[in-house]
Write an enzyme that holds these catalytic residues in place. Structure first.
Site, PDB file in Angstrom:
ATOM      1  N   CYS A 144     -20.952 -12.507 -69.674  1.00  0.00           N
ATOM      2  CA  CYS A 144     -21.997 -12.045 -68.748  1.00  0.00           C
ATOM      3  C   CYS A 144     -21.968 -10.525 -68.620  1.00  0.00           C
ATOM      4  CB  CYS A 144     -21.780 -12.691 -67.377  1.00  0.00           C
ATOM      5  SG  CYS A 144     -22.992 -12.174 -66.146  1.00  0.00           S
ATOM      6  N   CYS A 183     -35.269 -15.110 -58.965  1.00  0.00           N
ATOM      7  CA  CYS A 183     -33.836 -15.101 -59.239  1.00  0.00           C
ATOM      8  C   CYS A 183     -33.274 -13.852 -58.573  1.00  0.00           C
ATOM      9  CB  CYS A 183     -33.594 -15.082 -60.748  1.00  0.00           C
ATOM     10  SG  CYS A 183     -31.856 -14.941 -61.190  1.00  0.00           S
ATOM     11  N   CYS A 207     -30.726 -15.082 -68.281  1.00  0.00           N
ATOM     12  CA  CYS A 207     -29.417 -15.409 -67.707  1.00  0.00           C
ATOM     13  C   CYS A 207     -28.308 -14.616 -68.389  1.00  0.00           C
ATOM     14  CB  CYS A 207     -29.112 -16.893 -67.875  1.00  0.00           C
ATOM     15  SG  CYS A 207     -29.748 -17.885 -66.539  1.00  0.00           S
ATOM     16  N   GLU A 222     -30.641  -5.930 -59.765  1.00  0.00           N
ATOM     17  CA  GLU A 222     -31.832  -6.421 -60.451  1.00  0.00           C
ATOM     18  C   GLU A 222     -32.189  -7.811 -59.930  1.00  0.00           C
ATOM     19  OE1 GLU A 222     -31.512  -3.952 -64.620  1.00  0.00           O
ATOM     20  OE2 GLU A 222     -30.719  -5.992 -64.614  1.00  0.00           O
ATOM     21  N   LEU A 254     -20.652 -24.126 -65.431  1.00  0.00           N
ATOM     22  CA  LEU A 254     -19.473 -24.842 -65.926  1.00  0.00           C
ATOM     23  C   LEU A 254     -19.041 -24.330 -67.312  1.00  0.00           C
ATOM     24  CD1 LEU A 254     -17.438 -27.124 -65.433  1.00  0.00           C
ATOM     25  CD2 LEU A 254     -19.109 -28.728 -66.394  1.00  0.00           C
ATOM     26  N   GLY A 270     -23.874 -11.061 -59.298  1.00  0.00           N
ATOM     27  CA  GLY A 270     -22.890 -11.384 -58.271  1.00  0.00           C
ATOM     28  C   GLY A 270     -22.587 -12.867 -58.137  1.00  0.00           C
ATOM     29  N   GLU A 271     -21.477 -13.153 -57.451  1.00  0.00           N
ATOM     30  CA  GLU A 271     -21.052 -14.516 -57.132  1.00  0.00           C
ATOM     31  C   GLU A 271     -21.417 -14.780 -55.671  1.00  0.00           C
ATOM     32  OE1 GLU A 271     -20.014 -17.915 -56.220  1.00  0.00           O
ATOM     33  OE2 GLU A 271     -19.629 -17.525 -58.333  1.00  0.00           O
ATOM     34  N   CYS A 302     -20.170  -7.732 -59.776  1.00  0.00           N
ATOM     35  CA  CYS A 302     -19.729  -9.115 -59.554  1.00  0.00           C
ATOM     36  C   CYS A 302     -18.237  -9.150 -59.278  1.00  0.00           C
ATOM     37  CB  CYS A 302     -20.054  -9.989 -60.772  1.00  0.00           C
ATOM     38  SG  CYS A 302     -19.740 -11.752 -60.474  1.00  0.00           S
ATOM     39  N   CYS A 348     -16.532 -13.303 -65.898  1.00  0.00           N
ATOM     40  CA  CYS A 348     -16.999 -14.120 -67.029  1.00  0.00           C
ATOM     41  C   CYS A 348     -17.217 -13.216 -68.248  1.00  0.00           C
ATOM     42  CB  CYS A 348     -18.289 -14.844 -66.667  1.00  0.00           C
ATOM     43  SG  CYS A 348     -18.125 -15.934 -65.233  1.00  0.00           S
TER      44      CYS A 348
END
Length: 346
Positions: free
Chosen positions: A121, A107, A339, A94, A221, A165-166, A114, A118
């Protein structure tokens, strides 16, 4: 892989030129094809109208263009657009277009699923299926640019690598995609309008710093206290805050560029004065700014948006310590485009 199935966009300009020369054609044909692929975003060899039919047929014999397809587009009441993007192998990611009065931001996703875990998420629940290729990232940007022109009467102005994803776990392909996006031979966008967001992979932050990029870095963070961060971002055990701090200092020494810290405040998790105090200490490490982001529910009872009073406390204490802070209101929540909500629900 059979050569006939090779995606032509995996070739560099020089490789394309060599390919034509080795088949008795002018190397300049390579330049023309490259221009169609990266400047004009051609999806099909038939679109390459200044190239002879014979040459187009010849290209079809040897190559494919594994272009993405916007499978489903949703528009939010606030103008945000979410694309379900179908990849050539049937997988889906997406991407989102976020419009404001002055800009249009893309975005984009860098992985299917991912690599990290987290807890708050939705994407992390999918697990990583594969990395996206540079052209698949590039295509998301082109699609959103077209949508911005259509719906907002203006081109895309900014890009954030904050989708699925990272990005630093798909390092090479992300860097290649940014090269294509910023190159005069590609979309010719300014790197200063691009932000790469990481959850914090110290070794890769240093590697990125060594390239002295012109784009911006953001760090998710959410807590400046290791024990708390480990609970909400379990991979923090492998990449503790001491290592991240060292990597961020290295980043600033090499680039001179301040970092943005993305920070969600949750009720009963990180909404007390100790949390603010530790964040202020963390922020004094290098020049930075803080984006306090509204939490977007993923139907997990452990996570709940903190009170306005807690958010105000954060804002007040950061400003008192001369730290730039923005409180960001989420957009696209009604279509799960905010987000942390990208999870291919469809």
């Amino acid at each position: 892989m059979d050569f006939k199935q090779k995606d032509i966009r995996s070739l560099s300009l020089e490789e394309l030129r060599s390919f034509f020369k080795s088949h008795g054609e002018s190397a300049f044909r390579g330049n023309q094809v490259y221009d169609w692929l990266w400047k004009k975003g051609a999806h099909d060899f038939e679109d390459m109208t200044n190239i002879s039919l014979k040459t187009r047929d010849f290209l079809k014999e040897h190559f494919v263009i594994n272009h993405i397809r916007v499978d489903k587009m949703q528009r939010s009441t606030d103008g945000t657009i979410k694309n379900a993007v179908k990849l050539h192998d049937g997988l889906t990611v997406e991407s989102v277009m976020i419009p404001t009065d002055t800009r249009s931001t893309a975005c984009v996703s860098s992985q299917v699923g991912c690599s990290l875990n987290c807890e708050f998420c939705a994407t992390a629940r999918l697990k990583r299926m594969r990395n996206l290729n540079p052209d698949e990232i590039f295509d998301q940007v082109v699609a959103i640019d077209q949508q911005s022109r259509l719906y907002n009467n203006r081109p895309l102005s900014n890009i954030v690598f904050m989708g699925m994803g990272e990005p630093l776990m798909n390092y090479n392909n992300v860097i290649k995609s940014i090269e294509k996006i910023t190159s005069p031979d590609g979309l010719n966008m300014s790197p200063k309008r691009i932000t790469v967001s990481t959850s914090g992979v110290p070794k890769m932050i240093k590697k990125l710093a060594d390239e002295e990029p012109k784009f911006h870095l953001a760090l998710s963070l959410h807590s400046a206290i290791d024990e708390k961060r480990e609970k909400i971002m379990p991979f923090n055990k492998q990449f503790p805050l001491t290592d991240i701090k060292e990597a961020l200092k290295y980043w600033y020494e090499k680039t001179g560029s301040r970092v943005t810290y993305e920070y969600v405040v949750w009720k009963g998790i990180n909404d007390n004065e100790e949390d603010v105090h530790e964040l202020v200490k963390f922020c004094k490490l290098i020049p930075c700014k803080v984006n306090i982001i509204e939490y977007n529910s993923i139907d997990d009872p452990r996570f709940e948006q903190a009170s306005k009073k807690s958010i105000d406390m954060y804002e007040r204490q950061l400003e008192k310590n001369n730290i730039i802070v923005n409180v960001r209101r989420s957009r696209g929540k009604d279509i799960d485009a905010a987000c942390g909500q990208l999870a291919n629900k469809e």
